[in-house]
Enzyme design. Structure first.
Site, PDB file in Angstrom:
ATOM      1  N   TYR A 158      18.190  68.632  55.905  1.00 11.44           N
ATOM      2  CA  TYR A 158      18.512  69.086  54.557  1.00 11.44           C
ATOM      3  C   TYR A 158      20.022  68.989  54.364  1.00 11.44           C
ATOM      4  O   TYR A 158      20.785  69.136  55.324  1.00 11.44           O
ATOM      5  CB  TYR A 158      18.112  70.554  54.366  1.00 11.44           C
ATOM      6  CG  TYR A 158      16.639  70.785  54.152  1.00 11.44           C
ATOM      7  CD1 TYR A 158      16.093  70.784  52.876  1.00 11.44           C
ATOM      8  CD2 TYR A 158      15.790  71.021  55.226  1.00 11.44           C
ATOM      9  CE1 TYR A 158      14.748  71.010  52.668  1.00 11.44           C
ATOM     10  CE2 TYR A 158      14.428  71.242  55.027  1.00 11.44           C
ATOM     11  CZ  TYR A 158      13.915  71.233  53.741  1.00 11.44           C
ATOM     12  OH  TYR A 158      12.580  71.451  53.540  1.00 11.44           O
ATOM     13  N   ASP A 204      10.961  74.572  47.809  1.00  9.39           N
ATOM     14  CA  ASP A 204      11.129  75.586  46.763  1.00  9.39           C
ATOM     15  C   ASP A 204      11.199  74.916  45.392  1.00  9.39           C
ATOM     16  O   ASP A 204      11.564  73.747  45.279  1.00  9.39           O
ATOM     17  CB  ASP A 204      12.444  76.368  46.975  1.00  9.39           C
ATOM     18  CG  ASP A 204      12.396  77.262  48.194  1.00  9.39           C
ATOM     19  OD1 ASP A 204      11.312  77.396  48.798  1.00  9.39           O
ATOM     20  OD2 ASP A 204      13.446  77.820  48.550  1.00  9.39           O
TER      21      ASP A 204
END
Lengths: 239, 239
Positions: free
Chosen positions: B110, B52
């Site tokens: 992540y 993103d």
């Protein structure tokens, strides 16, 4: 009259240091604007020290006097509401009227961060050092600065006493980072960055421990580089 | 022909994510510009995943094919020379011609960072959460996501399979920070940020563990908030 002590975290990147300057964005300037909004008249904030442009702080200390009757925690929240996002009041407390952030400080701790190589995620708060350095040599050089000495050769001011006491100069290391802690009773203009510049130059082998000893003894010396301000953070103040 | 695998650190703040877009600054776009400067013709870089806008990475992996005869370490240095400061090639290695950064990835890790309150020195890489949250409740909610499940309710894409496997969801805590690690075989669009949004909403008490269970079971549910991208970092890729 109340005397309020503030502990402040600030990101110095966009500021010309702590000290108020008429046409520049400074931490003191922004704090005084926010204080004036709250108490509806000019307020002077006393800081624990000046800081160089771009230098940040984890726990900067300031105090100010006010007759405002706002509760201390509400005062802190309202102040944060009026301050830019780069400045955050971590705590506010009522202190003795005689307390002064600068004159009562017994010592300050600065930390300086060096990255071996590059790191996009850390470079804004570190010195990215491309040259190879020997951390053990840096540590040996640091030890030379411990004690009560004349630090005139390692600062930029020439007309005041250079006598300061450094209590601790400690190096710690992780995978690709070197972090240096310096605690002292007072610091002269650019003193920390010049000490770091000298010890790192020693760590690269371009000067010797004897060179640093000679400079500290007041002998003639070439000026070493000044470490970039990005790596410097005021960690805390002891009272 | 050589196949070169790159491990990349990037500060995503100024980028519209990894994937090339004609008129926007992206990591793939910048990397391909630098590669083209080096080898004097267009080069396609294959990344381990899209990211993103504003998401950063500690160890992003990409690969590309070249006939260049430049030594691998010189290639890495030259690439860093041509790249903007926000992107840094930490390592480059020759790999099997069949290696593909995306298709060969077995899992990705992540991390998501949450700060209780505010912190000028950390907010660019964290979610500053003003509400009180119970970290133990967040941790309980995280455990519901472990395993092979249909994550469709927690992503924004509707026309592909939502089946993914999450191997680890782990919370760690320091004084005023909560850090969450998520390891999975693949991730759908906004999936990590929606999972974090849901578990934090659960941590504030505004939804229950049963609400999350029901959503994971495909039952009708309101959409929870999406955690801000600033807190998300791609930590590493496993092959």
């Amino acid at each position: 009259m109340h005397n309020i002590k503030l502990t402040i975290e600030f990101d110095g990147a966009g500021f010309f240091g702590w000290q108020y300057q008429p046409d520049r964005k400074t931490v003191q300037g922004e704090l005084q604007i926010a204080l004036e909004k709250l108490v509806q008249k000019p307020v002077k904030a006393y800081g624990c020290s000046r800081t160089d442009a771009s230098v940040s702080a984890h726990n900067y200390v300031a105090n100010f006097y006010t007759q405002s009757k706002l509760g201390i925690e509400r005062f802190r929240r309202a102040l944060n509401y009026h301050l830019p996002k780069e400045i955050y009041i971590k705590s506010a407390e009522l202190v003795d009227l005689l307390f002064h952030a600068r004159y009562n400080a017994k010592s300050k701790i600065y930390t300086y961060r060096i990255i071996r190589g590059q790191s996009p995620l850390r470079h804004a708060r570190a010195w990215e050092l491309r040259e190879a350095v020997d951390a053990r040599r840096i540590n040996k050089a640091l030890k030379l600065f411990v004690g009560r000495k004349d630090f005139q050769p390692f600062c930029l001011t020439r007309n005041i006493s250079g006598i300061c006491t450094l209590f601790r100069l400690e190096l710690s290391e992780t995978e690709d980072e070197i972090s240096i802690l310096i605690q002292g009773d007072r610091f002269l203009y650019k003193m920390v960055r010049r000490i770091i510049g000298a010890v790192v130059t020693c760590g690269t082998g371009r000067i010797t421990l004897a060179d640093i000893k000679a400079a500290l003894a007041g002998e003639k010396h070439r000026s070493y580089r000044t470490a970039p301000s990005s790596g410097l953070i005021l960690d805390s103040v002891q009272y």
